[in-house]
Design an enzyme around this catalytic site. Structure first.
Site, short mmCIF file in Angstrom:
data_model
loop_
_atom_site.label_atom_id
_atom_site.label_comp_id
_atom_site.label_asym_id
_atom_site.label_seq_id
_atom_site.Cartn_x
_atom_site.Cartn_y
_atom_site.Cartn_z
N GLY A 155 0.86 -1.15 -0.13
CA GLY A 155 -0.10 -0.05 0.00
C GLY A 155 0.99 1.26 -0.06
NE ARG A 177 -7.53 -7.47 1.20
CZ ARG A 177 -8.09 -6.68 2.03
NH1 ARG A 177 -9.19 -7.13 2.84
NH2 ARG A 177 -7.96 -5.19 1.85
CB SER A 178 -6.88 -6.98 -5.59
OG SER A 178 -7.00 -5.77 -4.63
CB ILE A 232 7.70 -2.59 9.74
CG1 ILE A 232 8.09 -0.94 10.14
CG2 ILE A 232 7.30 -2.63 8.31
CD1 ILE A 232 9.05 -0.81 10.91
NE ARG A 234 -1.97 -1.52 14.37
CZ ARG A 234 -1.42 -0.39 14.10
NH1 ARG A 234 -0.29 -0.37 14.30
NH2 ARG A 234 -2.04 0.67 14.20
CD GLU A 263 3.19 -2.90 19.28
OE1 GLU A 263 2.83 -1.73 19.49
OE2 GLU A 263 3.76 -3.36 18.48
CG HIS A 281 4.77 0.36 17.44
ND1 HIS A 281 3.60 -0.36 17.54
CD2 HIS A 281 4.78 1.07 16.24
CE1 HIS A 281 2.69 0.32 16.44
NE2 HIS A 281 3.72 0.82 15.69
O1 A2R Z 1 -5.56 -6.26 -0.12
P1 A2R Z 1 -5.49 -5.01 -0.70
O2 A2R Z 1 -5.54 -5.42 -2.23
O3 A2R Z 1 -6.40 -4.18 -0.34
O4 A2R Z 1 -3.99 -4.29 -0.36
C1 A2R Z 1 -3.80 -3.73 0.97
C2 A2R Z 1 -3.00 -4.71 1.64
N1 A2R Z 1 -3.93 -5.72 2.57
C3 A2R Z 1 -3.80 -7.02 2.38
N2 A2R Z 1 -3.12 -7.90 1.64
C4 A2R Z 1 -3.33 -9.39 1.90
N3 A2R Z 1 -4.15 -9.73 2.74
C5 A2R Z 1 -5.00 -8.92 3.38
N4 A2R Z 1 -5.82 -9.40 4.25
C6 A2R Z 1 -4.84 -7.57 3.24
N5 A2R Z 1 -5.54 -6.49 3.97
C7 A2R Z 1 -4.91 -5.40 3.56
O5 A2R Z 1 -2.45 -4.11 2.47
C8 A2R Z 1 -2.79 -2.68 0.62
O6 A2R Z 1 -2.09 -3.01 -0.27
C9 A2R Z 1 -2.23 -2.65 1.96
C10 A2R Z 1 -2.22 -1.70 2.97
O7 A2R Z 1 -1.97 -0.36 2.57
P2 A2R Z 1 -2.59 1.12 2.94
O8 A2R Z 1 -4.11 0.72 3.15
O9 A2R Z 1 -2.25 2.09 2.03
O10 A2R Z 1 -2.03 1.07 4.19
P3 A2R Z 1 -0.62 2.01 4.68
O11 A2R Z 1 -0.81 3.42 4.74
O12 A2R Z 1 0.63 1.47 3.65
O13 A2R Z 1 -0.37 1.43 6.03
C11 A2R Z 1 -0.24 -0.01 6.43
C12 A2R Z 1 -0.51 -0.34 7.93
C13 A2R Z 1 -1.37 0.36 8.74
O14 A2R Z 1 -2.52 -0.17 8.59
C14 A2R Z 1 -0.77 0.30 9.98
O15 A2R Z 1 -1.13 -0.97 10.52
C15 A2R Z 1 0.72 0.19 9.88
O16 A2R Z 1 0.94 0.16 8.47
O17 A2R Z 1 1.53 1.30 10.22
#
Ligand code: A2R
Length: 323
Positions: A155, A177-178, A232, A234, A263, A281
């Site tokens: 992401g 996922r996609s 890095i 969760r 945590e 963290h």
């Molecule tokens: O799955 P997609 O196509 O929605 O892509 C998202 C991916 N993602 C997953 N990949 C595989 N299996 C899953 N169950 C799943 N759920 C989400 O993670 C997307 O590419 C990525 C998250 O990206 P963003 O929403 O842009 O979040 P960001 O700003 O990069 O932050 C990521 C995480 C936060 O949620 C905090 O937990 C941590 O970094 O600081």
């Protein structure tokens, strides 16, 4: 512009000082020790229209505040906020995306290098006087050279990490996922598939049910004996029992962890593992970036109550509107 001083914003638990100061300057600020519904007074229940929060916000807490319109969460990860319930109650939830991308990506690369090239241990060697006494720090068994890197969660932050990995001359693949339509990186439709194709796996996926313990024994086995795992995003995305076992048994070579399942506690077994590099963290934890996150929390509240909508709504509540 409405008089924002007439609007009550509640801060439950700890929040960044700059955010609290700005909320206090602009709004009618009230505070609570924790986000516990039993602590909500009748006056709060009547008056509170906004929350600025860096803590768990449950469905029961949302229900205890019938006039709540917006929860401004400090942090891009909002798995501790019941955003689905908020959406049902027509309550907006915002997070703090983008402003922390580069900081977290910097930390991810630092943690990767520390894990692979053992820099914290080498510094300890110097500080303990061992350089003169025992000679040079031993050559590191691992190197970044020749590694193939997989990113779990390509992401906003994942892409910032990938750009840095490319600059290090290493190939990047990912699992979401996609598939991302215009991505230059190799896509894998399963996490185990990604782990089999690389020897270095970086988890920057969000928390929540869909990623719970996704990095499990099978994924670590697929990563292999030269495998390096970096966490890095969760801690909940990792099966920590499986990780401890994999580090002990040599199923993978090493791990660098900035996040943990519970945590600020963490599994004490990690302390006994010489091949684990551990951080408390600190991914986004610079004065600069935390201030930007604090500003975005309050900017969301101000924009919302000025009638201009939320700046950074989370997907679950993107259709929530005032009234
Ligand atoms: O799955 P997609 O196509 O929605 O892509 C998202 C991916 N993602 C997953 N990949 C595989 N299996 C899953 N169950 C799943 N759920 C989400 O993670 C997307 O590419 C990525 C998250 O990206 P963003 O929403 O842009 O979040 P960001 O700003 O990069 O932050 C990521 C995480 C936060 O949620 C905090 O937990 C941590 O970094 O600081």
């Amino acid at each position: 512009m409405p008089d924002l001083k007439t609007i009550t914003v509640l801060v439950p638990g700890r929040l960044h000082d700059h955010a609290v100061a700005r909320i206090g300057k602009t709004f009618d600020l009230v505070t609570l020790d924790t986000a516990d519904p039993s602590l909500v007074t009748p006056a709060m229940a009547r008056q509170v229209r906004g929350l600025g929060a860096m803590t768990s916000i449950s469905a029961a807490f949302i229900d205890a505040l019938p006039n709540l319109e917006i929860i401004a969460n400090f942090g891009v990860g909002y798995d501790a906020v019941d955003a689905r319930h908020a959406a049902i109650r027509n309550v907006m939830v915002t997070n703090t995306p983008d402003v922390l991308n580069e900081e977290v990506a910097d930390t991810a690369l630092g943690l990767l290098i520390n894990t692979v090239r053992e820099l914290p241990k080498a510094e300890a060697w110097l500080r303990e006087g061992r350089w003169a006494r025992d000679g040079a720090y031993p050559l590191t068994a691992a190197t970044l050279r020749g590694r193939r890197v997989g990113i779990f969660g390509m992401g906003r932050i994942g892409k910032a990490i990938a750009r840095r990995i490319e600059a290090f001359g290493l190939p990047v693949a990912y699992h979401n996922r996609s598939r991302i339509a215009d991505s230059p990186y190799e896509y894998h439709d399963s996490l185990t598939g990604l782990a089999s194709a690389v020897d270095t796996l970086i988890s920057i996926a969000p928390g929540g049910a869909s990623t719970e313990k996704a990095v499990n024994a099978a994924v670590l086995e697929a990563l292999g004996p030269d495998g390096v795992f970096i966490s890095i995003g969760r801690g909940s995305t990792v099966d920590e029992d499986a990780l401890v076992e994999a580090l002990k048994s040599g199923t993978i070579r090493a791990a660098g962890l900035d996040v943990f399942a519970s945590e600020p506690g963490f599994d004490q077994r990690f302390l006994d593992l010489p091949n684990a590099c551990l951080l408390p963290h600190v991914g986004s934890a610079s004065v600069h970036t935390r201030q930007a996150m604090a500003d975005l929390v309050v900017d969301n509240l101000e924009s919302w109550f000025a009638g201009k909508g939320a700046l950074t709504p989370v997907p679950e509540t993107k259709d929530v509107s005032r009234g």
